[in-house]
Design a protein around this motif. Structure first.
Motif, PDB file in Angstrom:
ATOM      1  N   ASN A 386       0.834  -0.835   0.002  1.00  0.00           N
ATOM      2  CA  ASN A 386       0.142   0.221   0.120  1.00  0.00           C
ATOM      3  C   ASN A 386       1.079   1.109  -0.088  1.00  0.00           C
ATOM      4  O   ASN A 386       2.068   1.009   0.118  1.00  0.00           O
ATOM      5  N   ASP A 387       0.273   2.384  -0.120  1.00  0.00           N
ATOM      6  CA  ASP A 387       1.119   3.681  -0.256  1.00  0.00           C
ATOM      7  C   ASP A 387       1.956   3.996   1.009  1.00  0.00           C
ATOM      8  O   ASP A 387       2.986   4.473   0.920  1.00  0.00           O
ATOM      9  N   ALA A 388       1.340   3.288   2.275  1.00  0.00           N
ATOM     10  CA  ALA A 388       1.820   3.948   3.375  1.00  0.00           C
ATOM     11  C   ALA A 388       3.087   2.943   3.612  1.00  0.00           C
ATOM     12  O   ALA A 388       4.047   3.465   3.885  1.00  0.00           O
ATOM     13  N   ALA A 389       3.114   1.866   3.361  1.00  0.00           N
ATOM     14  CA  ALA A 389       4.016   0.768   3.723  1.00  0.00           C
ATOM     15  C   ALA A 389       5.221   1.017   2.440  1.00  0.00           C
ATOM     16  O   ALA A 389       6.360   0.685   2.671  1.00  0.00           O
ATOM     17  N   CYS A 393       5.321   1.703  -4.675  1.00  0.00           N
ATOM     18  CA  CYS A 393       4.464   0.687  -5.108  1.00  0.00           C
ATOM     19  C   CYS A 393       3.324   0.860  -5.483  1.00  0.00           C
ATOM     20  O   CYS A 393       3.052   0.661  -6.921  1.00  0.00           O
ATOM     21  N   GLY A 394       2.315   1.598  -4.781  1.00  0.00           N
ATOM     22  CA  GLY A 394       1.083   2.074  -5.381  1.00  0.00           C
ATOM     23  C   GLY A 394       0.053   0.840  -5.357  1.00  0.00           C
ATOM     24  O   GLY A 394      -0.982   1.131  -5.852  1.00  0.00           O
ATOM     25  N   GLY A 395       0.302  -0.086  -4.229  1.00  0.00           N
ATOM     26  CA  GLY A 395      -0.940  -0.941  -3.937  1.00  0.00           C
ATOM     27  C   GLY A 395      -0.755  -2.144  -4.786  1.00  0.00           C
ATOM     28  O   GLY A 395       0.027  -2.251  -5.776  1.00  0.00           O
ATOM     29  N   ALA A 453      13.917  -3.670  -5.221  1.00  0.00           N
ATOM     30  CA  ALA A 453      13.236  -2.447  -5.527  1.00  0.00           C
ATOM     31  C   ALA A 453      12.103  -3.027  -6.690  1.00  0.00           C
ATOM     32  O   ALA A 453      11.161  -2.331  -6.887  1.00  0.00           O
ATOM     33  N   THR A 454      12.221  -4.628  -7.099  1.00  0.00           N
ATOM     34  CA  THR A 454      11.307  -4.731  -8.208  1.00  0.00           C
ATOM     35  C   THR A 454      10.858  -6.201  -7.663  1.00  0.00           C
ATOM     36  O   THR A 454      11.397  -6.711  -6.910  1.00  0.00           O
ATOM     37  N   PRO A 455       9.729  -6.775  -8.313  1.00  0.00           N
ATOM     38  CA  PRO A 455       9.080  -7.959  -7.921  1.00  0.00           C
ATOM     39  C   PRO A 455      10.114  -9.126  -8.090  1.00  0.00           C
ATOM     40  O   PRO A 455       9.903 -10.122  -7.524  1.00  0.00           O
TER      41      PRO A 455
END
Length: 785
Positions: A386-389, A393-395, A453-455
């Motif tokens: 999520n945006d906070a964590a 990412c953007g969710g 930084a990426t999946p």
């Protein structure tokens, strides 16, 4: 040979005498008979003239074993034709110890006579049971043992959850796992968790020992010991290939070959197993290579060398599902980029030396390296991008594009040496079997975490860099006093563990270290009474002990010692083992486990109640029953209808004393009297099967598990994250069919697992995990040479 008719079918018999080296008869000797290639077996006792007889047998090949106190067991191979009486004399030798020299895999239960003297519950999953049921993993094999509950995993049982008598099943931390009597876990003293487990295909039998008999096998002596047994090299060149395929891309190729030449036997094995898990985007691939060399170095020495390499690459996440995700699609897995990579190298050497006719020394030298990396985007259902964590990412919508991951990178090293002695002495009418020895054990853990930084990243920023070390020194002594029909076995084990932890990232990169130690005395005593060859009664009490983990007992930030006690308990049991008739055997055990301090986290890996604290008192109480009936032996028929049952009843598995919840936000809520998580009241495994003399064996199995709670609050209504809530009971049916063609040296088989495709929940610790869907598998075993 003398032919004789018995009704419409021709029956056969084996008769004979048991003699000592001087040809004098041996009365009261035990003669054990097993029909080759089947589970049919029976025992008789010689009379005062040393004679025995077994009537009403069907034609075929039999293995006859005779033994008596003070003599080594002798085996004879008997081939019976229809309507014949086979006369055989068996001459025993006064060599009580060399028999163990040639047994390269140390057995907890050496033979039926030895089992009668064990002052505790012991069960064996034998070669025939494993062969006929074709288990995919250890979950399917171990559930055939009463008192054992195994929570399913998503793969091939590579990270099992084994519970005995209601202990926490998470990563099998409360169970001692051995391979040929040698510690199997990568860090049994510092982190007794099972993130590595060898495939079931490697082994020929499994022993499970509970009760006071565990004193010889620490450090974990709480609930039980599971000892996996590797096969010995064959006397003649032989081997085979098993190929199995099925739905969900299942493929299992297992090959083995061995020989013995000039007193040295060699066995080689290879396994490739792959297939999909219980959910989408879950696929495992396992390679396992192993060898075993057994060499008789004269009449007083034997040397066994074992080696193995295990490799795993699995597309598997750590996270379960949320309630809404499970409702939408119970077999979905959104984390398709999560991967587990594992490599393990293991080696052990066992040297057995007969110092005298009454003193045997066995020395185990062992070591292993285990490397595992688990790259994942989520560790539990409460951790979603999520945006906070993760602002970049953007969710969940960007899960497979811009969201990063975490690499949990672990390296484990351990080695040890363990000399063990067995001495036989006599004082008047009392015989003594004394086992004593000591162990030096060292283990090291390198635990790092990189955030990518990426999946699909396989590198990133270090956020954890820990080194954890353990040195353990243990000693044990156990003496079995044998007087007539009684066996009294007191024992004592001492464990001294030294802990060390270093956080290399703390203090501006200068590091922070801490050290501590723990010493425990683990006593136990058991009694076995054998009023006849068909009945054994036993009872015992022992101290249960499980060491605290290194990461829990030393603070990561300061190096200070955390006041976390070891797990301690007093464990009691009483039971019977009986064989009312040939072809019928049963055992029943009552048990009570009083924990002074049991650490029971509600979850792991950041899930509900992940922080470990002193758990306080708990009580486990119930009974377990195991039975086996073979009508072919009872009726003397070629056709065998058989049943096998393992049942555990656990009415009491509860928090006692002053105990508050470990669930965040509920730390002031008392859970005293609540039921322990993941401790079902009823567990049943029942098999009905039929063996036909033409080589057919078919069986139907049902596995029944009653409801469980997923947290210490005993929450019934599920929470949105899926980590808390009732786990409903379920029943699963399995089918197996085998057809043996001797002229082709082949066995053809097929199995159906979860016959009715039942959807059921097996785990909530990190979110909801479903059990396996219906699996169809078919294959062939070809035996060569």
């Amino acid at each position: 040979m003398v032919a004789e008719e018995t009704g419409e079918e021709k029956r056969s018999a084996i008769r004979g005498r048991v003699l000592d080296p001087s040809a004098a008869v041996v009365g009261g000797a035990t003669v054990h008979l097993r029909r080759a290639g089947t589970a049919l077996e029976l025992s008789v006792t010689t009379d005062s003239e040393g004679r025995f007889g077994v009537e009403g047998l069907i034609e075929g090949e039999y293995e006859l074993t005779a033994w008596a106190p003070g003599f080594a067991a002798r085996q004879r191979h008997v081939v019976l034709s229809a309507g014949t009486v086979h006369e055989v004399d068996v001459a025993l030798e006064v060599q009580p110890l060399p028999q163990e020299v040639v047994v390269s895999a140390p057995r907890i239960a050496h033979d039926p006579e030895h089992i009668k003297q064990i002052p505790g519950s012991v069960e064996v999953v034998d070669k025939e049971t494993l062969k006929n049921s074709h288990p995919v993993n250890f979950t399917e094999a171990l559930r055939k043992v009463s008192g054992v509950y195994v929570r399913d995993d998503e793969g091939f049982g590579a990270r099992p959850h084994i519970s005995i008598r209601g202990t926490s099943p998470t990563r099998s931390t409360k169970v001692l796992l051995l391979e040929d009597g040698i510690p199997l876990a990568y860090a049994p003293y510092g982190d007794n968790a099972s993130y590595y487990h060898p495939p079931i295909d490697r082994f020929e039998a499994i022993e499970v020992l509970k009760g006071s008999g565990q004193i010889l096998y620490g450090p974990v002596t709480v609930a039980g010991v599971v000892n996996y047994l590797t096969p010995n090299p064959p006397a003649k060149p032989s081997g085979g290939v098993t190929l199995t395929g099925g739905n969900r891309e299942y493929l299992d190729l297992h090959a083995d070959y061995g020989w013995t030449w000039k007193g040295t036997g060699v066995l080689l094995g290879f396994l490739r197993k792959q297939g999909d898990g219980a959910r989408e985007n879950v696929h495992s691939g396992i390679n396992d290579v192993n060898f075993k060399v057994v060499s008789a170095l004269g009449s007083r020495h034997a040397l066994t060398l074992r080696g193995s390499y295990y490799n795993e690459k699995s597309n598997v996440t750590y996270s379960g599902l949320r309630e809404d995700e499970f409702a939408a699609n119970p077999r979905q897995n959104p984390f398709k980029n999560d991967f587990f990579y594992g490599d393990r190298y293991g080696v052990s050497v066992t040297h057995a030396y007969v110092l005298s006719p009454n003193l045997l020394m066995t020395t185990n030298l062992y070591g292993a390296l285990f490397y595992r990396d688990w790259w994942r985007q989520s560790s539990n259902s409460g951790q979603r991008p999520n945006d906070a964590a993760d602002p970049a990412c953007g969710g969940m919508a960007n899960l497979n594009t811009t969201c990063g991951n975490e690499g949990r990178l672990r390296d484990y090293y351990h080695w040890g040496v363990e000399p063990r002695f067995r001495a036989l002495t006599s004082f008047g009418q009392v015989r003594n079997e004394t086992d004593f020895g000591f162990r030096l054990h060292y283990e090291r853990q390198n635990r790092r975490q990189r955030n990518g930084a990426t999946p699909t990243a396989r590198t990133g920023v270090f956020v954890e860099d820990n080194e954890r070390k353990n040195a353990a020194y243990s000693a044990f002594v156990q003496n079995r006093f044998l007087l007539g029909k009684w066996a009294v076995t007191p024992g004592l084990r001492v464990e001294h563990i030294e802990y060390e932890r270093t956080n290399r990232l703390a203090n501006g990169g200068q590091g922070v270290s801490g050290r501590t130690s723990d010493t425990q005395l683990i006593p136990g005593i058991g009694v076995a009474y054998n009023p006849s060859e068909r009945l054994s009664v036993f009872a015992g009490v022992h101290r249960g002990f499980a060491p605290a983990r290194t990461e829990d007992i030393i603070s990561n930030s300061t190096g200070a010692v955390v006041e976390l006690d070891p797990e301690l308990s007093w464990d009691y049991e009483a039971g019977v083992r009986l064989t009312p008739a040939n072809g019928l055997r049963a055992s029943a055990t009552f048990f009570r486990m009083d924990y002074e301090n049991q650490i029971v986290p509600a979850s792991v890996a950041g899930g509900v109640g992940a922080t470990l604290t002193n758990g306080g008192e708990t009580l486990h109480q119930g009974f377990e029953v195991s039975t086996r009936v073979d009508t072919g032996i009872l009726r003397g028929s070629k056709h065998n209808l058989y049943t096998q049952v393992a049942y555990t009843y656990l009415p009491r598995a509860e928090f006692r004393g002053v105990r508050f919840s470990s669930v965040p936000g509920f730390s002031t809520v008392s859970v005293s009297g609540n039921r322990l998580p993941y401790a079902p009241e009823h567990v049943l495994d029942a098999i009905v099967g039929y063996s036909h003399p033409m080589g057919i064996d078919a069986l139907l199995e049902t596995v029944v598990t009653s409801r469980q709670f997923g947290d210490d609050l005993n929450t019934v209504v599920p929470t949105p994250d899926g980590q808390r809530g009732l786990i409903p009971g379920y029943a699963v049916w399995n089918l197996a069919f085998n057809y043996r063609r001797e002229e082709l040296h082949s066995t053809f088989f097929f199995t159906v697992k979860n016959l009715f495709d039942r959807l059921y929940i097996v785990d909530r610790t990190r979110g909801i995990l479903p059990g396996y869907p219906r699996l169809f598998q078919a294959g062939v075993r070809f035996d060569c040479c």
